[in-house]
Write an enzyme that holds these catalytic residues in place. Sequence first.
Site, PDB file in Angstrom:
ATOM      1  N   ASP A 158      38.537  -3.534   2.700  1.00 19.43           N
ATOM      2  CA  ASP A 158      38.488  -2.123   3.072  1.00 19.43           C
ATOM      3  C   ASP A 158      37.029  -1.649   3.090  1.00 19.43           C
ATOM      4  O   ASP A 158      36.197  -2.282   3.728  1.00 19.43           O
ATOM      5  CB  ASP A 158      39.382  -1.325   2.105  1.00 19.43           C
ATOM      6  CG  ASP A 158      39.577   0.121   2.501  1.00 19.43           C
ATOM      7  OD1 ASP A 158      40.361   0.372   3.439  1.00 19.43           O
ATOM      8  OD2 ASP A 158      38.952   0.997   1.891  1.00 19.43           O
ATOM      9  N   TYR A 207      42.019  12.885   9.579  1.00 19.58           N
ATOM     10  CA  TYR A 207      41.706  12.780   8.149  1.00 19.58           C
ATOM     11  C   TYR A 207      40.216  12.620   7.865  1.00 19.58           C
ATOM     12  O   TYR A 207      39.691  13.201   6.908  1.00 19.58           O
ATOM     13  CB  TYR A 207      42.511  11.649   7.494  1.00 19.58           C
ATOM     14  CG  TYR A 207      41.956  10.263   7.671  1.00 19.58           C
ATOM     15  CD1 TYR A 207      41.306   9.619   6.631  1.00 19.58           C
ATOM     16  CD2 TYR A 207      42.120   9.573   8.872  1.00 19.58           C
ATOM     17  CE1 TYR A 207      40.808   8.337   6.777  1.00 19.58           C
ATOM     18  CE2 TYR A 207      41.630   8.305   9.029  1.00 19.58           C
ATOM     19  CZ  TYR A 207      40.972   7.675   7.983  1.00 19.58           C
ATOM     20  OH  TYR A 207      40.486   6.414   8.142  1.00 19.58           O
ATOM     21  N   TYR A 288      32.915   8.684   3.016  1.00 19.99           N
ATOM     22  CA  TYR A 288      33.279   9.184   4.346  1.00 19.99           C
ATOM     23  C   TYR A 288      32.295  10.248   4.821  1.00 19.99           C
ATOM     24  O   TYR A 288      32.050  10.381   6.024  1.00 19.99           O
ATOM     25  CB  TYR A 288      34.681   9.787   4.308  1.00 19.99           C
ATOM     26  CG  TYR A 288      35.780   8.799   4.049  1.00 19.99           C
ATOM     27  CD1 TYR A 288      36.395   8.118   5.089  1.00 19.99           C
ATOM     28  CD2 TYR A 288      36.219   8.549   2.755  1.00 19.99           C
ATOM     29  CE1 TYR A 288      37.419   7.218   4.856  1.00 19.99           C
ATOM     30  CE2 TYR A 288      37.242   7.647   2.498  1.00 19.99           C
ATOM     31  CZ  TYR A 288      37.832   6.983   3.558  1.00 19.99           C
ATOM     32  OH  TYR A 288      38.842   6.088   3.315  1.00 19.99           O
ATOM     33  N   HIS A 353      48.037  -3.786   4.306  1.00 21.21           N
ATOM     34  CA  HIS A 353      46.622  -3.543   4.063  1.00 21.21           C
ATOM     35  C   HIS A 353      46.136  -4.125   2.744  1.00 21.21           C
ATOM     36  O   HIS A 353      45.036  -4.674   2.659  1.00 21.21           O
ATOM     37  CB  HIS A 353      46.354  -2.034   4.098  1.00 21.21           C
ATOM     38  CG  HIS A 353      44.904  -1.692   4.017  1.00 21.21           C
ATOM     39  ND1 HIS A 353      44.003  -2.047   4.999  1.00 21.21           N
ATOM     40  CD2 HIS A 353      44.187  -1.037   3.069  1.00 21.21           C
ATOM     41  CE1 HIS A 353      42.797  -1.612   4.666  1.00 21.21           C
ATOM     42  NE2 HIS A 353      42.881  -1.008   3.498  1.00 21.21           N
TER      43      HIS A 353
END
Length: 375
Positions: A158, A207, A288, A353
């Site tokens: 990830d 998101y 992010y 995932h």
Amino acid sequence: MFLCRYLSLSRFQNHLPLRFRRFLGRKTDPTVDLSTLHENQTNRQEKMSRLDGVEHKTLKVNGINMHVAEKPGSGSGEDPIILFIHGFPELWYTWRHQMTALSSLGYRTIAPDLRGYGDTEAPERVEDYTYLNVVGDMVALIDAVTGGDKAVFVVGHDWGAMIAWQLCQYRPEKVKALVNMSVLFSPRNPDRVPVPTLRHVFGNDYYICRFQKPGEIEAEFKNIGTENVLKEFLTYKTPGPLYLPKDKYFKRAENAAFALPPWLTQEDLDYYVTKYHKKGFTGPINYYRNIDRNWELTAPWTGAKIHVPVKFIVGDQDLTYNSPGAKEYINGGGFKRDVPLLDETVVIKGLGHFLHEENPDVINQHIHSFFHKFL
């Protein structure tokens, strides 16, 4: 959770990664005795911290105090080192199965909480969570555990995979070989600033766009409850774009049962909940908030390739693998072009995932079989 490779593709609109569709469960029960709950969770997390003889230490790296979990191999001092880099919303703990299995095979296994996560220091400034900061942490950690003169094996998942790709670009001499999972390499596209592009295509409720304003999504997560948020993230297995219109999340019926999958026990979840309840989500979400800043800072690496031996592993149910353009990138030669030393891409049927937790035995075998070539 992550930013994948879509911004580097020329036909942008037709190559967008998918995120999760459903999200977030019930609000916390106001009748729960929180003091008792927190005490019980603390006892459980202390038990989990001592899992399988894992040692814990705090190291000063790159100006921050970093919590590092370690499980020695033979203890000879010459054991090959594997550095595990976790993603969102994870911790060092996501690698518990890998650390146990691979240390038994003679590897010295190292798994930090990344900056902002778990028991590692969380700088207050948003701009302290860029690629350069986090890769700087990893370089300093590698130097600390090797004495500064050796390369290590690296495993990423990830956001950890994204950090590992960057580590290999900036400091390839620090990495013997890399096993990356879920997130493909994403060459920098000089023509597309990421967040404005996402906002234009998806709108303000996408998101990643919703994560940009400091404090906003954290307040909403707090209202929903840490455990419910983590349940939804950690058990997600259905590809789909994630939209988070304020107060209108996609969520299950108020009283719907939520059974954990076999690979995630209540004790596992409690450990995550305890750490996120204590630390919050701001540090992890700040990754992010640096997506555009990363794009600016990495201009010198436009067109750069990955010159480290790589094995890439992904589940066929992972949203990243099912993103438009991903299979074409893998099968059409683009991935091999950008990662010339790519040894193999492994697609595992039935896994999602969090593949390294869903089927750790298979993943451990793949990691060992690849790294063994370089011993």
